[in-house]
Design a protein around this motif. Sequence first.
Motif, PDB file in Angstrom:
ATOM      1  N   ARG A   1      10.267  -8.282 -27.707  1.00  0.00           N
ATOM      2  CA  ARG A   1      11.507  -7.935 -28.401  1.00  0.00           C
ATOM      3  C   ARG A   1      11.440  -8.816 -29.611  1.00  0.00           C
ATOM      4  N   THR A   2      11.227  -9.891 -29.519  1.00  0.00           N
ATOM      5  CA  THR A   2      11.413 -11.023 -30.745  1.00  0.00           C
ATOM      6  C   THR A   2      10.441 -10.594 -31.790  1.00  0.00           C
ATOM      7  N   ALA A   3       9.034 -10.205 -31.107  1.00  0.00           N
ATOM      8  CA  ALA A   3       8.172  -9.733 -32.271  1.00  0.00           C
ATOM      9  C   ALA A   3       8.351  -8.213 -32.914  1.00  0.00           C
ATOM     10  N   GLY A   4       9.595  -7.670 -32.275  1.00  0.00           N
ATOM     11  CA  GLY A   4       9.687  -6.266 -32.714  1.00  0.00           C
ATOM     12  C   GLY A   4       8.484  -5.197 -32.204  1.00  0.00           C
ATOM     13  N   VAL A   5       7.889  -5.511 -31.301  1.00  0.00           N
ATOM     14  CA  VAL A   5       6.833  -4.589 -30.749  1.00  0.00           C
ATOM     15  C   VAL A   5       7.136  -4.257 -29.389  1.00  0.00           C
ATOM     16  N   HIS A   6       6.424  -3.136 -28.854  1.00  0.00           N
ATOM     17  CA  HIS A   6       6.621  -2.773 -27.391  1.00  0.00           C
ATOM     18  C   HIS A   6       5.762  -3.361 -26.659  1.00  0.00           C
ATOM     19  N   ARG A   7       5.986  -3.473 -25.036  1.00  0.00           N
ATOM     20  CA  ARG A   7       5.582  -4.372 -24.326  1.00  0.00           C
ATOM     21  C   ARG A   7       4.057  -3.907 -24.134  1.00  0.00           C
ATOM     22  N   SER A   8       3.779  -2.491 -24.261  1.00  0.00           N
ATOM     23  CA  SER A   8       2.360  -2.021 -24.118  1.00  0.00           C
ATOM     24  C   SER A   8       1.580  -2.638 -25.327  1.00  0.00           C
ATOM     25  N   THR A   9       2.254  -2.951 -26.262  1.00  0.00           N
ATOM     26  CA  THR A   9       1.334  -3.386 -27.491  1.00  0.00           C
ATOM     27  C   THR A   9       1.129  -4.975 -27.405  1.00  0.00           C
ATOM     28  N   PHE A  10       1.885  -5.597 -26.647  1.00  0.00           N
ATOM     29  CA  PHE A  10       1.814  -7.229 -26.309  1.00  0.00           C
ATOM     30  C   PHE A  10       0.620  -6.919 -25.220  1.00  0.00           C
ATOM     31  N   TYR A  11       0.762  -6.190 -24.214  1.00  0.00           N
ATOM     32  CA  TYR A  11      -0.512  -6.370 -23.324  1.00  0.00           C
ATOM     33  C   TYR A  11      -1.970  -5.842 -23.925  1.00  0.00           C
ATOM     34  N   GLU A  12      -1.895  -5.090 -25.132  1.00  0.00           N
ATOM     35  CA  GLU A  12      -3.123  -5.203 -25.740  1.00  0.00           C
ATOM     36  C   GLU A  12      -3.765  -6.361 -26.304  1.00  0.00           C
ATOM     37  N   HIS A  13      -2.867  -7.283 -26.416  1.00  0.00           N
ATOM     38  CA  HIS A  13      -3.355  -8.477 -26.847  1.00  0.00           C
ATOM     39  C   HIS A  13      -3.440  -9.782 -25.899  1.00  0.00           C
ATOM     40  N   SER A  14      -2.631  -9.644 -24.893  1.00  0.00           N
ATOM     41  CA  SER A  14      -2.597 -10.722 -23.822  1.00  0.00           C
ATOM     42  C   SER A  14      -2.120 -10.510 -22.633  1.00  0.00           C
ATOM     43  N   GLU A  15      -2.464 -11.206 -21.589  1.00  0.00           N
ATOM     44  CA  GLU A  15      -2.033 -10.868 -20.338  1.00  0.00           C
ATOM     45  C   GLU A  15      -0.708 -11.558 -20.095  1.00  0.00           C
ATOM     46  N   SER A  16      -0.370 -12.463 -20.629  1.00  0.00           N
ATOM     47  CA  SER A  16       0.753 -13.332 -20.386  1.00  0.00           C
ATOM     48  C   SER A  16       1.215 -14.122 -21.712  1.00  0.00           C
ATOM     49  N   PRO A  17       2.741 -14.420 -21.846  1.00  0.00           N
ATOM     50  CA  PRO A  17       2.959 -15.059 -22.903  1.00  0.00           C
ATOM     51  C   PRO A  17       2.334 -16.460 -23.024  1.00  0.00           C
TER      52      PRO A  17
ATOM     53  N   MET B   1     -10.904  -6.429 -35.196  1.00  0.00           N
ATOM     54  CA  MET B   1      -9.412  -5.954 -34.828  1.00  0.00           C
ATOM     55  C   MET B   1      -9.307  -5.407 -36.297  1.00  0.00           C
ATOM     56  N   ASP B   2      -8.391  -4.243 -36.191  1.00  0.00           N
ATOM     57  CA  ASP B   2      -8.072  -3.215 -37.365  1.00  0.00           C
ATOM     58  C   ASP B   2      -6.672  -3.782 -37.823  1.00  0.00           C
TER      59      ASP B   2
ATOM     60  N   GLN C   1      -4.080  -6.415 -36.346  1.00  0.00           N
ATOM     61  CA  GLN C   1      -3.752  -7.799 -36.785  1.00  0.00           C
ATOM     62  C   GLN C   1      -2.288  -7.931 -37.113  1.00  0.00           C
ATOM     63  N   ARG C   2      -1.625  -6.919 -37.625  1.00  0.00           N
ATOM     64  CA  ARG C   2      -0.140  -7.336 -37.817  1.00  0.00           C
ATOM     65  C   ARG C   2       0.406  -7.504 -36.700  1.00  0.00           C
ATOM     66  N   SER C   3       0.147  -6.926 -35.678  1.00  0.00           N
ATOM     67  CA  SER C   3       0.740  -7.046 -34.220  1.00  0.00           C
ATOM     68  C   SER C   3       0.643  -8.064 -33.678  1.00  0.00           C
ATOM     69  N   PHE C   4      -0.739  -8.643 -33.718  1.00  0.00           N
ATOM     70  CA  PHE C   4      -0.863  -9.974 -33.166  1.00  0.00           C
ATOM     71  C   PHE C   4      -0.108 -11.007 -34.117  1.00  0.00           C
ATOM     72  N   GLY C   5      -0.214 -10.945 -35.484  1.00  0.00           N
ATOM     73  CA  GLY C   5       0.438 -11.792 -36.205  1.00  0.00           C
ATOM     74  C   GLY C   5       1.879 -11.977 -35.883  1.00  0.00           C
ATOM     75  N   ARG C   6       2.781 -10.878 -35.430  1.00  0.00           N
ATOM     76  CA  ARG C   6       4.059 -10.787 -35.120  1.00  0.00           C
ATOM     77  C   ARG C   6       4.217 -11.403 -33.827  1.00  0.00           C
ATOM     78  N   LEU C   7       3.304 -10.972 -32.913  1.00  0.00           N
ATOM     79  CA  LEU C   7       3.562 -11.683 -31.405  1.00  0.00           C
ATOM     80  C   LEU C   7       3.208 -13.093 -31.514  1.00  0.00           C
TER      81      LEU C   7
END
Length: 186
Positions: free
Chosen positions: A35-51, A1-2, A6-12
């Motif tokens: 929203r809480t992580a300060g990332v876009h929904r598409s970024t969320f889906y790059e890391h996981s399928e659901s909360p 993971m670049d 890694q930063r996005s995953f840490g924030r999520l």
Amino acid sequence: MDARAQRSFGRLSAAVLELAAHGAPETLSVAEVARTAGVHRSTFYEHSESPSALLRAVLRGELDEARERHLGGGGDRDWAAAVRATTLEVLAHLERHRAVYLRSLGSPTDGTLRTLLSEHFHASILLLAERGALRSPVADVDLVARYVAEGTAGALSVWLTREVRDADDFLVAFARLVPSWWPLSA
């Protein structure tokens, strides 16, 4: 993971842990976590399928790191000490995320995190058996691993609900509960 991922995953990860500590984990939405992580929904889906999948991945990652730190690698070692160190680290993990686990463990509709704990212990016990740290009285190691894993998850569920939780007291009680062939037994 670049580094950016890694930063996005840490924030999520931080966001899902924070939100799950204050609300039912099974009701979290992707939009709320993003929203809480300060990332876009598409970024969320790059890391996981659901909360809930993200929450399980974050918690499982911490537990797996503890197992690898104390039980991983090869060579001879004091298995009782390694199991004790791992158990203490799991207890610290549970304490750190107590609110998250209590919300799931106390819910009659969601045993997700209890299952996560049981699966973690099951894998750890199979690893101990593979390394020769256990001398099971029966040939079916999977049966033994599941039996001890489920009991451990149950005992930790009770420990987590106590107002006063002492890791050393838990270890003493747990050592008395596990079979005599267990590396931590009293």
